[in-house]
Design a protein around this motif. Structure first.
Motif, PDB file in Angstrom:
ATOM      1  N   ILE A   2      41.082  30.328  25.551  1.00  0.00           N
ATOM      2  CA  ILE A   2      41.728  30.983  24.505  1.00  0.00           C
ATOM      3  C   ILE A   2      40.593  31.281  23.384  1.00  0.00           C
ATOM      4  CG2 ILE A   2      43.415  30.282  22.886  1.00  0.00           C
ATOM      5  CD1 ILE A   2      44.993  28.910  24.764  1.00  0.00           C
ATOM      6  N   SER A   3      40.638  32.430  22.930  1.00  0.00           N
ATOM      7  CA  SER A   3      39.830  32.810  21.950  1.00  0.00           C
ATOM      8  C   SER A   3      39.973  31.794  20.495  1.00  0.00           C
ATOM      9  CB  SER A   3      40.156  33.988  21.495  1.00  0.00           C
ATOM     10  OG  SER A   3      41.114  34.433  21.011  1.00  0.00           O
ATOM     11  N   ASP A   4      38.885  31.802  19.897  1.00  0.00           N
ATOM     12  CA  ASP A   4      38.616  31.104  18.751  1.00  0.00           C
ATOM     13  C   ASP A   4      39.978  31.307  17.711  1.00  0.00           C
ATOM     14  OD1 ASP A   4      36.304  29.782  19.822  1.00  0.00           O
ATOM     15  OD2 ASP A   4      35.047  31.121  18.463  1.00  0.00           O
ATOM     16  N   ASP A   5      40.282  32.740  17.763  1.00  0.00           N
ATOM     17  CA  ASP A   5      41.410  32.952  16.649  1.00  0.00           C
ATOM     18  C   ASP A   5      42.772  32.661  17.124  1.00  0.00           C
ATOM     19  OD1 ASP A   5      41.580  35.012  18.375  1.00  0.00           O
ATOM     20  OD2 ASP A   5      41.270  36.693  17.038  1.00  0.00           O
ATOM     21  N   ASN A   6      42.743  32.223  18.638  1.00  0.00           N
ATOM     22  CA  ASN A   6      44.038  31.964  19.296  1.00  0.00           C
ATOM     23  C   ASN A   6      45.000  33.175  19.649  1.00  0.00           C
ATOM     24  OD1 ASN A   6      43.563  29.140  19.674  1.00  0.00           O
ATOM     25  ND2 ASN A   6      44.385  28.686  17.650  1.00  0.00           N
ATOM     26  N   LYS A   7      44.349  34.289  19.664  1.00  0.00           N
ATOM     27  CA  LYS A   7      44.896  35.425  19.853  1.00  0.00           C
ATOM     28  C   LYS A   7      44.839  35.951  21.350  1.00  0.00           C
ATOM     29  CE  LYS A   7      45.221  36.651  15.002  1.00  0.00           C
ATOM     30  NZ  LYS A   7      45.107  37.623  13.974  1.00  0.00           N
ATOM     31  N   VAL A   8      43.725  35.720  22.143  1.00  0.00           N
ATOM     32  CA  VAL A   8      43.744  36.197  23.454  1.00  0.00           C
ATOM     33  C   VAL A   8      43.258  35.348  24.248  1.00  0.00           C
ATOM     34  CG1 VAL A   8      41.775  37.775  24.667  1.00  0.00           C
ATOM     35  CG2 VAL A   8      42.430  38.266  22.440  1.00  0.00           C
ATOM     36  N   ILE A   9      43.836  35.428  25.517  1.00  0.00           N
ATOM     37  CA  ILE A   9      43.780  34.162  26.555  1.00  0.00           C
ATOM     38  C   ILE A   9      42.810  35.012  27.800  1.00  0.00           C
ATOM     39  CG2 ILE A   9      44.876  33.133  28.359  1.00  0.00           C
ATOM     40  CD1 ILE A   9      47.344  33.218  26.539  1.00  0.00           C
ATOM     41  N   SER A  10      41.979  34.366  28.041  1.00  0.00           N
ATOM     42  CA  SER A  10      40.957  35.167  29.244  1.00  0.00           C
ATOM     43  C   SER A  10      40.900  33.817  30.362  1.00  0.00           C
ATOM     44  CB  SER A  10      39.478  35.070  28.628  1.00  0.00           C
ATOM     45  OG  SER A  10      39.639  36.111  27.727  1.00  0.00           O
ATOM     46  N   HIS A  11      40.486  34.550  31.715  1.00  0.00           N
ATOM     47  CA  HIS A  11      40.515  33.489  32.803  1.00  0.00           C
ATOM     48  C   HIS A  11      39.460  34.361  33.782  1.00  0.00           C
ATOM     49  CE1 HIS A  11      41.235  31.133  36.152  1.00  0.00           C
ATOM     50  NE2 HIS A  11      41.982  30.227  35.346  1.00  0.00           N
ATOM     51  N   GLU A  12      38.553  33.506  34.398  1.00  0.00           N
ATOM     52  CA  GLU A  12      37.769  34.032  35.486  1.00  0.00           C
ATOM     53  C   GLU A  12      38.579  34.458  36.329  1.00  0.00           C
ATOM     54  OE1 GLU A  12      34.051  32.569  38.463  1.00  0.00           O
ATOM     55  OE2 GLU A  12      34.971  30.849  37.065  1.00  0.00           O
ATOM     56  N   ILE A  13      38.109  35.782  37.162  1.00  0.00           N
ATOM     57  CA  ILE A  13      38.750  36.081  38.476  1.00  0.00           C
ATOM     58  C   ILE A  13      37.723  35.472  39.476  1.00  0.00           C
ATOM     59  CG2 ILE A  13      39.183  38.093  39.901  1.00  0.00           C
ATOM     60  CD1 ILE A  13      39.375  39.619  37.217  1.00  0.00           C
ATOM     61  N   ASP A  14      38.277  34.521  40.327  1.00  0.00           N
ATOM     62  CA  ASP A  14      37.806  33.995  41.409  1.00  0.00           C
ATOM     63  C   ASP A  14      38.110  34.380  42.798  1.00  0.00           C
ATOM     64  OD1 ASP A  14      40.192  32.837  41.812  1.00  0.00           O
ATOM     65  OD2 ASP A  14      39.409  30.594  41.210  1.00  0.00           O
ATOM     66  N   GLY A  15      38.932  35.110  43.020  1.00  0.00           N
ATOM     67  CA  GLY A  15      39.447  35.816  44.356  1.00  0.00           C
ATOM     68  C   GLY A  15      40.550  34.920  44.853  1.00  0.00           C
ATOM     69  N   SER A  16      40.803  33.779  44.776  1.00  0.00           N
ATOM     70  CA  SER A  16      41.698  32.921  45.331  1.00  0.00           C
ATOM     71  C   SER A  16      42.895  32.722  44.292  1.00  0.00           C
ATOM     72  CB  SER A  16      41.359  31.518  45.962  1.00  0.00           C
ATOM     73  OG  SER A  16      40.532  30.849  44.890  1.00  0.00           O
ATOM     74  N   THR A  17      42.573  32.540  42.968  1.00  0.00           N
ATOM     75  CA  THR A  17      43.772  32.234  42.271  1.00  0.00           C
ATOM     76  C   THR A  17      44.368  33.383  41.730  1.00  0.00           C
ATOM     77  OG1 THR A  17      42.222  30.376  41.097  1.00  0.00           O
ATOM     78  CG2 THR A  17      44.250  31.158  40.012  1.00  0.00           C
ATOM     79  N   ASP A  18      45.863  33.629  41.772  1.00  0.00           N
ATOM     80  CA  ASP A  18      46.615  34.427  41.312  1.00  0.00           C
ATOM     81  C   ASP A  18      47.051  34.552  40.155  1.00  0.00           C
ATOM     82  OD1 ASP A  18      50.214  35.567  42.608  1.00  0.00           O
ATOM     83  OD2 ASP A  18      48.569  36.612  41.380  1.00  0.00           O
ATOM     84  N   LEU A  19      46.367  35.368  39.245  1.00  0.00           N
ATOM     85  CA  LEU A  19      46.627  35.144  37.643  1.00  0.00           C
ATOM     86  C   LEU A  19      47.853  36.090  37.403  1.00  0.00           C
ATOM     87  CD1 LEU A  19      42.729  35.597  36.668  1.00  0.00           C
ATOM     88  CD2 LEU A  19      44.097  33.593  37.157  1.00  0.00           C
TER      89      LEU A  19
END
Length: 177
Positions: free
Chosen positions: A1-18
């Motif tokens: 989660i970004s410092d301002d709590n407005k954007v959520i990011s996640h690494e794309i690893d190939g096996s996790t269905d985001l």
């Protein structure tokens, strides 16, 4: 989660269905609406086939097949904006040993960021880092997320790989997520 709590990011690893869903609000006296989740990635299935009798002699056993993808995805709940990083990485769709055969065989799959062109890196016993680019069926990036694409790779002799891509329905294991 970004410092301002407005954007959520996640690494794309190939096996996790985001997946993602819009922010919903409600009160004790008012029911929350149904929260609908959407897939943030494209699911790529890889199938391979030797298209001539000399392909296996030329390539040897397949060792790995990797898909190029954005390294991360980001989602902004307030606006519903979904984006992918410009930083790229390779995601393994297959690792092991497979001898090419004249019949098509599904070899592996991976989740990756949607893109209009898919770059695949193939390694075999005799050829390393062979890059193949395949145009995806004409759709926008946002429409490509949540779809399954079957990529068929036809291996010929003389270091040639031909590929084609088709869309396949995503079969849900359980509709009640």
């Amino acid at each position: 989660i970004s410092d301002d709590n407005k954007v959520i990011s996640h690494e794309i690893d190939g096996s996790t269905d985001l997946m993602y869903a819009p922010e919903i609000t409600g009160k004790w006296t008012e029911h929350f609406p149904v929260q609908e989740y959407r897939h943030a990635q494209t699911w790529i299935e890889i199938a391979v086939c030797a298209s001539d009798v000399f392909a296996n002699d030329f390539w040897g056993e397949l060792k790995s097949i990797a898909l190029e993808s954005s390294a991360t995805m980001s989602y902004t709940p307030k606006t519903g904006g979904l984006s992918y990083s410009s930083e790229k990485k390779n995601i393994a769709a297959f690792e092991g040993a497979y001898e090419l055969k004249p019949t098509i065989h599904e070899l592996g799959s991976a989740f990756c960021s949607p893109d209009t062109e898919l770059t695949i890196t193939i390694n075999s016993e005799k050829i390393t880092d062979k890059k193949v680019s395949i145009s995806m069926p004409s759709q926008s990036i946002t429409e490509m997320a949540g779809k399954v694409y079957v990529v068929e790779l036809f291996f010929n002799s003389f270091d040639v790989v031909e590929g084609k891509c088709s869309i396949k329905p995503w079969e849900y294991q359980d509709e009640n997520i």
